[in-house]
Design a protein around this motif. Sequence first.
Motif, mmCIF file in Angstrom:
data_model
loop_
_atom_site.group_PDB
_atom_site.id
_atom_site.type_symbol
_atom_site.label_atom_id
_atom_site.label_comp_id
_atom_site.label_asym_id
_atom_site.label_seq_id
_atom_site.Cartn_x
_atom_site.Cartn_y
_atom_site.Cartn_z
ATOM 1 N N LEU A 132 11.751 -7.108 -2.372
ATOM 2 C CA LEU A 132 12.144 -5.740 -2.659
ATOM 3 C C LEU A 132 13.571 -5.663 -3.175
ATOM 4 O O LEU A 132 14.403 -6.530 -2.869
ATOM 5 C CB LEU A 132 12.029 -4.868 -1.403
ATOM 6 C CG LEU A 132 10.650 -4.655 -0.790
ATOM 7 C CD1 LEU A 132 10.777 -3.852 0.491
ATOM 8 C CD2 LEU A 132 9.706 -3.977 -1.767
ATOM 9 N N GLN A 133 13.824 -4.633 -3.936
ATOM 10 C CA GLN A 133 15.181 -4.323 -4.379
ATOM 11 C C GLN A 133 15.607 -3.021 -3.722
ATOM 12 O O GLN A 133 14.863 -2.042 -3.721
ATOM 13 C CB GLN A 133 15.231 -4.190 -5.893
ATOM 14 C CG GLN A 133 16.614 -3.826 -6.421
ATOM 15 C CD GLN A 133 16.655 -3.796 -7.939
ATOM 16 O OE1 GLN A 133 15.991 -4.582 -8.601
ATOM 17 N NE2 GLN A 133 17.425 -2.870 -8.492
ATOM 18 N N LYS A 134 16.811 -3.013 -3.190
ATOM 19 C CA LYS A 134 17.331 -1.853 -2.477
ATOM 20 C C LYS A 134 18.324 -1.116 -3.366
ATOM 21 O O LYS A 134 19.269 -1.715 -3.884
ATOM 22 C CB LYS A 134 18.006 -2.317 -1.183
ATOM 23 C CG LYS A 134 18.605 -1.225 -0.318
ATOM 24 C CD LYS A 134 19.215 -1.874 0.932
ATOM 25 C CE LYS A 134 19.875 -0.852 1.834
ATOM 26 N NZ LYS A 134 20.479 -1.489 3.037
ATOM 27 N N THR A 135 18.108 0.188 -3.548
ATOM 28 C CA THR A 135 18.966 0.987 -4.426
ATOM 29 C C THR A 135 19.393 2.263 -3.720
ATOM 30 O O THR A 135 18.567 2.943 -3.113
ATOM 31 C CB THR A 135 18.222 1.364 -5.724
ATOM 32 O OG1 THR A 135 17.696 0.176 -6.332
ATOM 33 C CG2 THR A 135 19.165 2.060 -6.698
ATOM 34 N N GLU B 131 0.838 -1.201 0.000
ATOM 35 C CA GLU B 131 0.000 0.000 0.000
ATOM 36 C C GLU B 131 0.874 1.253 0.000
ATOM 37 O O GLU B 131 0.596 2.225 -0.709
ATOM 38 C CB GLU B 131 -0.912 0.014 1.228
ATOM 39 C CG GLU B 131 -2.034 -1.010 1.195
ATOM 40 C CD GLU B 131 -2.852 -0.996 2.476
ATOM 41 O OE1 GLU B 131 -2.681 -0.057 3.285
ATOM 42 O OE2 GLU B 131 -3.648 -1.939 2.685
ATOM 43 N N CYS B 132 1.934 1.220 0.790
ATOM 44 C CA CYS B 132 2.831 2.362 0.897
ATOM 45 C C CYS B 132 3.544 2.610 -0.422
ATOM 46 O O CYS B 132 3.686 3.757 -0.860
ATOM 47 C CB CYS B 132 3.843 2.118 2.019
ATOM 48 S SG CYS B 132 4.847 3.555 2.450
ATOM 49 N N ILE B 133 3.984 1.535 -1.087
ATOM 50 C CA ILE B 133 4.654 1.670 -2.382
ATOM 51 C C ILE B 133 3.702 2.260 -3.410
ATOM 52 O O ILE B 133 4.062 3.135 -4.199
ATOM 53 C CB ILE B 133 5.188 0.300 -2.857
ATOM 54 C CG1 ILE B 133 6.414 -0.096 -2.028
ATOM 55 C CG2 ILE B 133 5.544 0.341 -4.341
ATOM 56 C CD1 ILE B 133 6.995 -1.445 -2.384
ATOM 57 N N GLN B 134 2.456 1.791 -3.395
ATOM 58 C CA GLN B 134 1.458 2.283 -4.341
ATOM 59 C C GLN B 134 1.192 3.780 -4.154
ATOM 60 O O GLN B 134 1.021 4.524 -5.116
ATOM 61 C CB GLN B 134 0.157 1.496 -4.178
ATOM 62 C CG GLN B 134 -0.889 1.817 -5.238
ATOM 63 C CD GLN B 134 -2.115 0.924 -5.105
ATOM 64 O OE1 GLN B 134 -2.278 0.208 -4.121
ATOM 65 N NE2 GLN B 134 -2.981 0.972 -6.101
ATOM 66 N N THR C 122 12.107 -0.829 -4.057
ATOM 67 C CA THR C 122 11.111 -1.045 -5.093
ATOM 68 C C THR C 122 10.766 -2.527 -5.152
ATOM 69 O O THR C 122 11.588 -3.385 -4.797
ATOM 70 C CB THR C 122 11.615 -0.589 -6.471
ATOM 71 O OG1 THR C 122 12.891 -1.195 -6.726
ATOM 72 C CG2 THR C 122 11.768 0.920 -6.513
ATOM 73 N N GLU C 123 9.553 -2.833 -5.605
ATOM 74 C CA GLU C 123 9.132 -4.229 -5.727
ATOM 75 C C GLU C 123 9.863 -4.913 -6.864
ATOM 76 O O GLU C 123 10.167 -4.309 -7.891
ATOM 77 C CB GLU C 123 7.623 -4.316 -5.972
ATOM 78 C CG GLU C 123 6.789 -4.094 -4.723
ATOM 79 C CD GLU C 123 5.360 -4.490 -4.924
ATOM 80 O OE1 GLU C 123 5.016 -5.666 -4.658
ATOM 81 O OE2 GLU C 123 4.553 -3.633 -5.335
ATOM 82 N N PHE D 42 7.858 3.378 -5.140
ATOM 83 C CA PHE D 42 9.024 3.136 -4.289
ATOM 84 C C PHE D 42 8.769 3.711 -2.900
ATOM 85 O O PHE D 42 7.879 4.541 -2.706
ATOM 86 C CB PHE D 42 10.285 3.777 -4.887
ATOM 87 C CG PHE D 42 10.324 5.277 -4.737
ATOM 88 C CD1 PHE D 42 10.964 5.859 -3.646
ATOM 89 C CD2 PHE D 42 9.722 6.108 -5.668
ATOM 90 C CE1 PHE D 42 10.994 7.243 -3.488
ATOM 91 C CE2 PHE D 42 9.751 7.486 -5.526
ATOM 92 C CZ PHE D 42 10.392 8.058 -4.432
ATOM 93 N N ILE D 43 9.549 3.251 -1.931
ATOM 94 C CA ILE D 43 9.458 3.785 -0.574
ATOM 95 C C ILE D 43 10.850 3.891 0.028
ATOM 96 O O ILE D 43 11.803 3.303 -0.472
ATOM 97 C CB ILE D 43 8.574 2.914 0.364
ATOM 98 C CG1 ILE D 43 9.018 1.443 0.312
ATOM 99 C CG2 ILE D 43 7.116 3.064 0.048
ATOM 100 C CD1 ILE D 43 8.264 0.563 1.289
#
Length: 207
Positions: A193-196, A153-156, A205-206, A161-162
């Motif tokens: 998730l992918q961490k950047t 929900e937060c990403i949406q 990001t998912e 991204f969050i």
Amino acid sequence: MPRKNCGIWYEVHPTPVKGEDGKNLLYVRPKSGMKVTMKQLEEYCERTYAMRYGELSRAFDIFIRAAGRFLAEGYRIDTPIGSFAPRLSLTKQVTDADAVKDRDVKLDGVEYNPGKLWNEAMKKWHDGFRRYHNTDTQEMMADKDKLEQKMRECIQRNNGFITAGRFARFTGLTLYSSRKQLNEWTKGDHPKLQKTRMGKEHIYTEI
């Protein structure tokens, strides 16, 4: 008895340390989100103390430039808002004092000691404490399905991204717990998730 409507809002959170009963020890902190910007502070001083808008910012700017010079020369500075001193450290571990060279020393920030000043200043306004019933961190962290739903929900809501800070504000978790959980979702054979790295923070990001 009248409802208490003043005083410091505080939250209760668990620490990783266990108490004698085997449960996590708790700590308290001011309610998250309690923040005043420099603009708001300027406006308050303008209304309350008849200061011209921008005068406080200019005073801070001049103080930082002047104090920065003395701190850079190694001076400790005593002011009405506390004392400031340069903090030094070594760039490597050394056990022989004679082996310390100039190049081994680095500037590591500024030490600030407010003394009793702020306690005295706050006593004039302080009127006890009020508990803010924040999210139960342990309970939320234990319900992984609900937590994952919150994450999506937060990403949406944040354009795909969050960050740890946004997730903490969205869920009510502490920044530490938020970051810990987001990092867990980036690990394993099937990460969610992918961490950047982006600037000074990480975005998630998912996958």
